[in-house]
Design an enzyme around this catalytic site. Sequence first.
Site, PDB file in Angstrom:
ATOM      1  CG  ASN A  68      -0.360  -0.138   2.510  1.00 50.01           C
ATOM      2  OD1 ASN A  68       0.786  -0.544   2.624  1.00 50.01           O
ATOM      3  ND2 ASN A  68      -1.104   0.204   3.538  1.00 50.01           N
ATOM      4  CE  LYS A  84       8.995 -10.643   0.490  1.00 47.47           C
ATOM      5  NZ  LYS A  84       7.968 -10.060  -0.383  1.00 47.47           N
ATOM      6  N   GLY A 119       2.842  -5.618   7.202  1.00 42.51           N
ATOM      7  CA  GLY A 119       1.884  -6.444   6.450  1.00 42.51           C
ATOM      8  C   GLY A 119       0.776  -6.938   7.355  1.00 42.51           C
ATOM      9  CB  VAL A 155      -2.704 -10.010  11.989  1.00 45.45           C
ATOM     10  CG1 VAL A 155      -2.526 -10.834  13.263  1.00 45.45           C
ATOM     11  CG2 VAL A 155      -2.992  -8.551  12.325  1.00 45.45           C
ATOM     12  CB  THR A 180       2.239 -12.250   6.745  1.00 49.48           C
ATOM     13  OG1 THR A 180       1.236 -12.542   5.775  1.00 49.48           O
ATOM     14  CG2 THR A 180       3.583 -12.528   6.130  1.00 49.48           C
ATOM     15  CD  GLU A 199       4.788  -0.379  12.658  1.00 46.65           C
ATOM     16  OE1 GLU A 199       3.556  -0.301  12.842  1.00 46.65           O
ATOM     17  OE2 GLU A 199       5.604   0.200  13.388  1.00 46.65           O
ATOM     18  CB  CYS A 235      -1.951  -0.257   8.432  1.00 45.55           C
ATOM     19  SG  CYS A 235      -0.907   1.218   8.492  1.00 45.55           S
ATOM     20  CD  GLU A 240      -6.295  -4.524   7.937  1.00 41.96           C
ATOM     21  OE1 GLU A 240      -5.809  -5.657   7.815  1.00 41.96           O
ATOM     22  OE2 GLU A 240      -5.604  -3.491   8.095  1.00 41.96           O
ATOM     23  CD  GLU A 250       8.148   0.810  10.238  1.00 40.39           C
ATOM     24  OE1 GLU A 250       7.123   1.137   9.627  1.00 40.39           O
ATOM     25  OE2 GLU A 250       9.060   0.125   9.742  1.00 40.39           O
TER      26      GLU A 250
HETATM   27  N1  LIG Z   1       0.979  -1.174  10.622  1.00 40.86           N
HETATM   28  C1  LIG Z   1       1.501  -0.713   9.496  1.00 40.86           C
HETATM   29  O1  LIG Z   1       2.354   0.164   9.498  1.00 40.86           O
HETATM   30  C2  LIG Z   1       1.025  -1.239   8.171  1.00 40.86           C
HETATM   31  C3  LIG Z   1       1.293  -0.509   7.016  1.00 40.86           C
HETATM   32  C4  LIG Z   1       0.844  -0.981   5.782  1.00 40.86           C
HETATM   33  C5  LIG Z   1       0.106  -2.169   5.719  1.00 40.86           C
HETATM   34  N2  LIG Z   1      -0.152  -2.861   6.835  1.00 40.86           N
HETATM   35  C6  LIG Z   1      -0.978  -4.094   6.771  1.00 40.86           C
HETATM   36  O2  LIG Z   1      -0.583  -4.876   5.650  1.00 40.86           O
HETATM   37  C7  LIG Z   1      -1.679  -5.634   5.165  1.00 40.86           C
HETATM   38  C8  LIG Z   1      -1.775  -5.483   3.667  1.00 40.86           C
HETATM   39  O3  LIG Z   1      -0.563  -5.756   3.057  1.00 40.86           O
HETATM   40  P1  LIG Z   1      -0.236  -7.139   2.323  1.00 40.86           P
HETATM   41  O4  LIG Z   1      -1.480  -7.722   1.760  1.00 40.86           O
HETATM   42  O5  LIG Z   1       0.925  -6.886   1.428  1.00 40.86           O
HETATM   43  O6  LIG Z   1       0.233  -8.056   3.563  1.00 40.86           O
HETATM   44  P2  LIG Z   1       0.874  -9.516   3.513  1.00 40.86           P
HETATM   45  O7  LIG Z   1       1.052  -9.924   4.927  1.00 40.86           O
HETATM   46  O8  LIG Z   1       0.130 -10.412   2.613  1.00 40.86           O
HETATM   47  O9  LIG Z   1       2.305  -9.304   2.811  1.00 40.86           O
HETATM   48  C9  LIG Z   1       3.250  -8.395   3.311  1.00 40.86           C
HETATM   49  C10 LIG Z   1       4.626  -8.809   2.846  1.00 40.86           C
HETATM   50  O10 LIG Z   1       4.973 -10.063   3.422  1.00 40.86           O
HETATM   51  C11 LIG Z   1       5.436 -10.956   2.417  1.00 40.86           C
HETATM   52  N3  LIG Z   1       5.140 -12.313   2.867  1.00 40.86           N
HETATM   53  C12 LIG Z   1       3.989 -13.009   2.717  1.00 40.86           C
HETATM   54  N4  LIG Z   1       4.109 -14.218   3.331  1.00 40.86           N
HETATM   55  C13 LIG Z   1       5.347 -14.263   3.871  1.00 40.86           C
HETATM   56  C14 LIG Z   1       6.051 -15.240   4.639  1.00 40.86           C
HETATM   57  N5  LIG Z   1       5.514 -16.411   4.983  1.00 40.86           N
HETATM   58  N6  LIG Z   1       7.303 -14.958   5.030  1.00 40.86           N
HETATM   59  C15 LIG Z   1       7.867 -13.767   4.735  1.00 40.86           C
HETATM   60  N7  LIG Z   1       7.263 -12.809   3.996  1.00 40.86           N
HETATM   61  C16 LIG Z   1       6.007 -13.055   3.587  1.00 40.86           C
HETATM   62  C17 LIG Z   1       4.696 -10.500   1.178  1.00 40.86           C
HETATM   63  O11 LIG Z   1       5.335 -10.956   0.004  1.00 40.86           O
HETATM   64  C18 LIG Z   1       4.767  -8.992   1.331  1.00 40.86           C
HETATM   65  O12 LIG Z   1       6.024  -8.502   0.940  1.00 40.86           O
HETATM   66  C19 LIG Z   1      -2.895  -5.097   5.892  1.00 40.86           C
HETATM   67  O13 LIG Z   1      -3.266  -5.974   6.925  1.00 40.86           O
HETATM   68  C20 LIG Z   1      -2.405  -3.783   6.478  1.00 40.86           C
HETATM   69  O14 LIG Z   1      -3.110  -3.358   7.607  1.00 40.86           O
HETATM   70  C21 LIG Z   1       0.293  -2.432   8.060  1.00 40.86           C
HETATM   71  C1  LIG Z   2       0.667   7.968   5.888  1.00 41.82           C
HETATM   72  N1  LIG Z   2      -0.473   7.197   6.342  1.00 41.82           N
HETATM   73  C2  LIG Z   2      -1.612   7.493   5.519  1.00 41.82           C
HETATM   74  C3  LIG Z   2      -0.850   7.559   7.702  1.00 41.82           C
HETATM   75  C4  LIG Z   2      -0.206   5.763   6.270  1.00 41.82           C
HETATM   76  C5  LIG Z   2       0.732   5.184   7.267  1.00 41.82           C
HETATM   77  C6  LIG Z   2       1.243   3.815   6.865  1.00 41.82           C
HETATM   78  C7  LIG Z   2       0.193   2.769   6.860  1.00 41.82           C
HETATM   79  O1  LIG Z   2      -0.318   2.148   5.986  1.00 41.82           O
END
Ligand SMILES: NC(=O)c1ccc[n+]([C@@H]2O[C@H](COP(=O)([O-])OP(=O)(O)OC[C@H]3O[C@@H](n4cnc5c(N)ncnc54)[C@H](O)[C@@H]3O)[C@@H](O)[C@H]2O)c1
Ligand SMILES: C[N+](C)(C)CCCC=O
Length: 491
Positions: free
Chosen positions: A154, A177, A229, A231, A233, A251, A285, A388, A465
């Site tokens: 995202n 990555k 990413g 929860v 993962t 995160e 997120c 979510e 972060e």
């Molecule tokens: N808290 C935060 O700062 C934050 C920011 C952005 C997104 N997010 C969260 O991310 C999610 C959406 O992103 P997404 O769909 O890319 O998440 P995801 O967990 O599917 O993937 C995230 C990353 O992990 C990698 N990955 C997947 N399986 C793995 C494994 N077994 N081992 C190592 N790496 C692996 C993916 O290739 C990708 O690079 C949402 O739940 C969102 O809330 C959180």
């Molecule tokens: C800059 N924003 C919009 C707060 C996003 C923070 C990172 C989360 O996805």
Amino acid sequence: GTVDVKVPLNFWCGDRVKIKDVSTTELVYEPATGRVLCELEICGSVEVNQAVQAAQSAYQAWSRTSGMERAHIMIEAARIIENRREDIAEIEVVNNGKSITEARMDVDSARLCIEYYAGVASTLAGQHVQLPRGSFAYTRREPLGVCVGIGAWNYPFQIAAWKSAPALACGNSMVFKPSPMTPVTAVLLAEIYAKAGAPEGLFNIVQGGQETGNLLCHHPDVAKVSFTGSVPTGKKIMEMCSKGVKQVTLELGGKSPLLIFEDSDLGNAVKGALMANFLSQGQVCSNGTRVFVQRQMLPEFLEEVVRRTKDIEIGDPLLESTRMGALVSRPHLDRVLGYVDQARKEGAKVLCGGEPFVPLDPKLRGGYYMTPCVLGDCTDDMTCVKEEIFGPVMSVLSFETEEEALLRANDSALGLAAGVFTSDVKRAHRVVEHLKAGSCFINNYNITPVEVPFGGFKMSGIGRENGQVTVEHYTQMKTVFVEMGDVDSLF
Ligand SMILES: NC(=O)c1ccc[n+]([C@@H]2O[C@H](COP(=O)([O-])OP(=O)(O)OC[C@H]3O[C@@H](n4cnc5c(N)ncnc54)[C@H](O)[C@@H]3O)[C@@H](O)[C@H]2O)c1
Ligand SMILES: C[N+](C)(C)CCCC=O
């Protein structure tokens, strides 16, 4: 609709790398049009080893530089990003689908983060502790080694910067990555660091999905994994890292509450709710997707929020006037639309949006668009309120009292963010004291200045972060005892 990415997207030893005998590739799509953007070369164990080795050798020299020397290179990287703001933002739009206006803000956030940690690098210092008889101890803040960053789709460029800036400032090297859905811009950051004078191998990119991620997490020469990413993962990453007792920053996802009290300024509360739900097509997120509105204010709030949601301009994300672009992929769009259908079946009222959107421009017809959605008559047990969705879907709930709102707001396994709108200053601070969330907003939402820590409570994550606290997540402390007298032996 015209970009084809042909250049290699992997990067180590200071250069883009074309994989020899590539065994796996994945197609990457342009969300705005549905066209294939490139065929991604996926890294296996050979390539992961090469990238980690490159990072390992860069670490030897980088970890011995002074903070001022590191700051010098990082400031130069920030300057290059500023000069290339427009072209980085444009390619981010092509790969991710968000509007150009938002992509520019993401590039700015990346640059500011690197500038901020350049400043922090030169302030890293230990402590001196006086002990009896002139003896003393001192502490050293030492880097961890090779750190791995794993990013979500995202905020591709911004996440790469938010992870690399504190890591490099503290004297670590990094292998990053990106998500295989958005692989294109992280490698630009790698080129920028190299051009700014970073040693070969300091910041490397390996492309791939789950398997490549697993190889990184299990690699014996990796000291830490910082993950953004979902929860599920995140749990796997933590489990893998436990095998090598590696540090993790997680995160993860959210289902954050936004509490709007009847004494709020209506205009600001509505603007806050829109910012809490519709940035980046709702794929954020920290989004405040459970909007609790005090009953007396509900009718006027709904009228205004629906009116403004209907006005959001959807379409070509490269146009200045567009406020909402395309979701990241066809399966994700279908999933989000499925949540709207389910909400309807469970008794929520679709007040606007929630439909696929097909732009008039023929080249955009294959893109992944939907109209932003406001759901009314929501209750706490509905799926749209519990899970979510990660799309442009706002669930509105009503409440009577502060105590009730707090109980319901905290009734979640997640705790990334939360917000409160009120003109009563005492109430605002009382409410945030009780909210179980890592990032709380009073009378605003979804702002993330890089000098302020960001991260979650409960299952939304571990560590932070941004801000100074991140230094603790990218260094380890060594204490040194110095005896100035004789050894007082018991034997
Ligand atoms: N808290 C935060 O700062 C934050 C920011 C952005 C997104 N997010 C969260 O991310 C999610 C959406 O992103 P997404 O769909 O890319 O998440 P995801 O967990 O599917 O993937 C995230 C990353 O992990 C990698 N990955 C997947 N399986 C793995 C494994 N077994 N081992 C190592 N790496 C692996 C993916 O290739 C990708 O690079 C949402 O739940 C969102 O809330 C959180
Ligand atoms: C800059 N924003 C919009 C707060 C996003 C923070 C990172 C989360 O996805």
